[in-house]
Design a protein around this motif. Structure first.
Motif, PDB file in Angstrom:
ATOM      1  N   ALA A  65       0.845  -1.191   0.000  1.00  0.00           N
ATOM      2  CA  ALA A  65       0.000   0.000   0.000  1.00  0.00           C
ATOM      3  C   ALA A  65       0.887   1.250   0.000  1.00  0.00           C
ATOM      4  O   ALA A  65       2.113   1.167   0.121  1.00  0.00           O
ATOM      5  N   GLU A  66       0.263   2.420  -0.134  1.00  0.00           N
ATOM      6  CA  GLU A  66       1.017   3.673  -0.093  1.00  0.00           C
ATOM      7  C   GLU A  66       1.623   3.873   1.299  1.00  0.00           C
ATOM      8  O   GLU A  66       1.092   3.410   2.307  1.00  0.00           O
ATOM      9  N   GLN A  91       4.990   0.800   4.818  1.00  0.00           N
ATOM     10  CA  GLN A  91       4.038   0.375   3.801  1.00  0.00           C
ATOM     11  C   GLN A  91       3.444  -0.959   4.226  1.00  0.00           C
ATOM     12  O   GLN A  91       4.148  -1.969   4.302  1.00  0.00           O
ATOM     13  N   LYS A 138      -1.249  -4.567   0.742  1.00  0.00           N
ATOM     14  CA  LYS A 138      -2.575  -4.389   0.188  1.00  0.00           C
ATOM     15  C   LYS A 138      -3.462  -5.545   0.656  1.00  0.00           C
ATOM     16  O   LYS A 138      -2.955  -6.613   1.021  1.00  0.00           O
ATOM     17  N   SER A 163       5.973  -6.667   4.006  1.00  0.00           N
ATOM     18  CA  SER A 163       5.686  -5.265   4.296  1.00  0.00           C
ATOM     19  C   SER A 163       7.038  -4.534   4.322  1.00  0.00           C
ATOM     20  O   SER A 163       8.084  -5.168   4.346  1.00  0.00           O
TER      21      SER A 163
END
Length: 297
Positions: free
Chosen positions: A108-109, A115, A118, A142
């Motif tokens: 993810a952003e 981060q 997702k 991650s």
């Protein structure tokens, strides 16, 4: 769980090969292998070429159980075949190497210096297929960039939450909260991360076991106590952007850790090499990574 595979991963001498570059990183992996982007025009062609690369690695006589305990696969690699067998079956039945599967869908952003992963919407379906394909465990990544306590806590919380679902499906999760090697506060990130991991490990039951995949720590032996925790099957480390030589030297200083390298394993391999040259280059990589994993300073 396959008890023979568990014993190999828990007690074997060697390392775990990471062959799990996915959609976003595949073009770079192919380019480093000498296959340019103009060699393919569709995603299917791209994944066929990367499977050919992985098949060449896996079928090489230099890729064997004497020094390689396991191999982490991308989902499409698991679903494809090598010499008439699904890749995981080929690894286990023909090579005696334990297969793992990358299950995350990317990052993810960045938020709070990290981060998260997702969402993995099809996790249960993927785990079901993995079990049918004799996959032993999974891996999910991650990234941590800053020593932000709440951010690092969120990373570890997410990893263990999903990890428990993987355990419930009968597989062993590799928890991979990577600390970016270029972080200005890498050592501080690692201290916070270690403490968060311990907190979660201590909450696991005797039936819940995990593996850890971590960046090689700035402070040698920072993770030694993690390797000794009763809920940890094995602690492996990624090369994280270090050259193979640098990663090996750093790894040698850390008791109990073994390698799980990707780029550092395949860095000297090229599509245009003869079989003899390819096998020799792979053998050199395997030999040096093995030595770093089993011989500590």
């Amino acid at each position: 769980m396959n008890e023979k595979q568990y014993d190999i991963i828990k007690n074997g001498k060697g390392f775990i090969a990471a062959l799990d570059q996915s959609g976003g990183s595949t073009p770079k992996a192919l380019a480093e292998y000498g296959v340019s982007e103009d060699s393919y025009s569709t995603e299917d062609e791209m994944f066929k070429l990367v499977h050919d690369m992985r098949t060449r690695i896996i079928t090489s006589p230099s890729f064997n159980k004497d020094k390689i305990l396991g191999a982490i696969l991308f989902e499409q690699t698991m679903d494809r075949e090598i010499e008439g067998k699904h890749t995981g079956d080929y690894l286990w039945e023909e090579k005696g190497i334990v297969p793992f599967l990358k299950v995350d869908k990317g990052l993810a952003e960045e938020k709070d210096g990290v981060q998260l992963m997702k969402p993995i919407d099809d996790l249960n379906e993927t785990l079901g297929r993995a079990s049918e394909r004799n996959i032993f465990g999974t891996k999910m990544r991650s990234v941590i960039k800053e020593p932000n306590v709440s951010g690092i806590k969120a990373v570890v919380d997410q990893q263990f939450e999903i990890g428990k679902s993987i355990i419930a499906a009968g597989l062993v999760p590799i928890i991979e909260p990577e600390v970016n090697i270029h972080s200005e506060d890498k050592a501080k990130c690692e201290e916070i991360l270690r403490d968060e991991i311990f907190r979660h490990l201590n909450d696991l039951t005797e039936e819940e076991n995990v593996m850890l995949k971590l960046s090689i720590p700035t402070q040698a032996n920072l993770y030694k106590e993690l390797t000794e925790h009763p809920r940890v099957v094995r602690v492996v480390v990624l090369s994280g952007g270090y050259s193979r030589e640098e990663a090996n030297e750093k790894l040698k200083k850390n008791e109990g850790l073994i390698a799980s390298f990707s780029r550092a394993l395949a860095a000297d391999l090229n599509a245009n090499q003869s079989e003899e040259a390819f096998d020799a280059a792979l053998k050199d990589a395997v030999d040096t990574i093995y030595e770093a994993s089993v011989n500590k300073k």
